[in-house]
Design an enzyme around this catalytic site. Sequence first.
Site, short mmCIF file in Angstrom:
data_model
loop_
_atom_site.label_atom_id
_atom_site.label_comp_id
_atom_site.label_asym_id
_atom_site.label_seq_id
_atom_site.Cartn_x
_atom_site.Cartn_y
_atom_site.Cartn_z
N GLN A 92 -0.24 4.83 1.10
CA GLN A 92 -0.36 4.93 2.55
C GLN A 92 1.01 5.21 3.18
OE1 GLN A 92 -3.33 4.51 4.52
NE2 GLN A 92 -1.91 5.45 5.95
N ARG B 268 -2.92 11.74 3.59
CA ARG B 268 -3.08 11.02 2.32
C ARG B 268 -3.25 12.02 1.17
NH1 ARG B 268 -4.87 5.67 2.37
NH2 ARG B 268 -4.57 5.87 0.13
N HIS C 258 0.87 -1.19 0.00
CA HIS C 258 0.00 0.00 0.00
C HIS C 258 0.91 1.24 0.00
CE1 HIS C 258 -3.43 2.42 0.38
NE2 HIS C 258 -3.89 2.07 1.58
N1 CP Z 1 -6.14 3.61 4.61
C1 CP Z 1 -6.88 3.41 3.51
O1 CP Z 1 -6.40 3.09 2.43
O2 CP Z 1 -8.23 3.60 3.71
P1 CP Z 1 -9.39 3.24 2.67
O3 CP Z 1 -9.45 1.74 2.56
O4 CP Z 1 -10.64 3.82 3.26
O5 CP Z 1 -9.06 3.85 1.34
N1 NVA Z 2 -4.61 -4.04 5.49
C1 NVA Z 2 -5.88 -3.41 5.20
C2 NVA Z 2 -5.65 -1.96 4.88
C3 NVA Z 2 -6.89 -1.18 4.54
C4 NVA Z 2 -6.59 0.22 4.15
C5 NVA Z 2 -6.57 -4.12 4.05
O1 NVA Z 2 -5.90 -4.49 3.09
O2 NVA Z 2 -7.78 -4.32 4.14
#
Ligand code: CP
Ligand code: NVA
Length: 307
Positions: free
Chosen positions: A132, A292, A129
Amino acid sequence: MKDFIAIADYSPEQLQSMLDLAVELKKEWKAGGNRPLLKNKVLAMIFQKPSLRTRVSFDMAMRHLGGDALYLSPAEIGLGKREAIADIARVMSGYVDFLMARVFDHEHVVEMARWSDIPVINGLSDYNHPCQAMADALTIQEEFGNLKGLNVAYVGDGNNVAVSLLHICTRLGANFSIANPEEYDLAPRAIALARQFANESGSQINFYRDPVEAVKNAHVIYTDTWTSMGQEEETKKREKVFPPYQVNESLVAHANPNCIVMHCLPAHRGQEITDEVADGPHSRLFPQAHNRLHAQKAILVRLAGVG
Ligand code: CP
Ligand code: NVA
């Protein structure tokens, strides 16, 4: 770099320079003076999973920069089902200026980037991610000046968020500790890359089972959900394994007294984090979520080559 798929694809200098740009753009926004750096540009956002932060912050990022964003829900595209990823990527390259994709399988966003003529941004995959992690680094930098020499402790599942955090920490010289239950380790390929980055930056990486050990002297404690999107059938099993990894006041008491607590959100209060910690004096959950927007503006501007 055409795309933004992984923190690991970027050098420490490139990452730091994007963070510096995010700081600058945030300052301009605070002063009420957004620059239309992406005037008339359009970002298409392809989501295979739900989202609050990623969707709204990318949409607002494009508006701030004078452009626009299109939301394509999981039901609409049928990524790889209704239509091949390679075909979607080539079609979209003729319509819009950027693609952002939130996918189940990491290889799908990699494939999209391979077939697109336009920049592709990874809005979360089962492996990582990176957007993030940029917001996380910006938040840590705002608190402590920079990441070099800080101790970052991740407590919980060795998941996608943990991988990108590990990589930005080791790229930028922060020490990274993780405490996770057996069977929930970080992906071996992510660890191998991080070891290489740590050799270059001087970071240390430590692996623990005991969360108390991991958070000793930590400047940052980070946690995330025990069950990520796509793993829902494992929820019950995970709820049995993860309770010792809850970030609560007694765990925070073992860290540096000036530590900050972070979480990418959404949070499952009472599971991986307690209300007391999420809403307490160490919490930076909401500034982190707000960052973000600023981090992603920097990513978009840099990919467009306009700042
Ligand atoms: N932290 C994050 O990516 O949140 P969302 O899943 O709401 O986009
Ligand atoms: N680890 C979590 C992050 C969500 C933003 C997922 O992948 O669901």
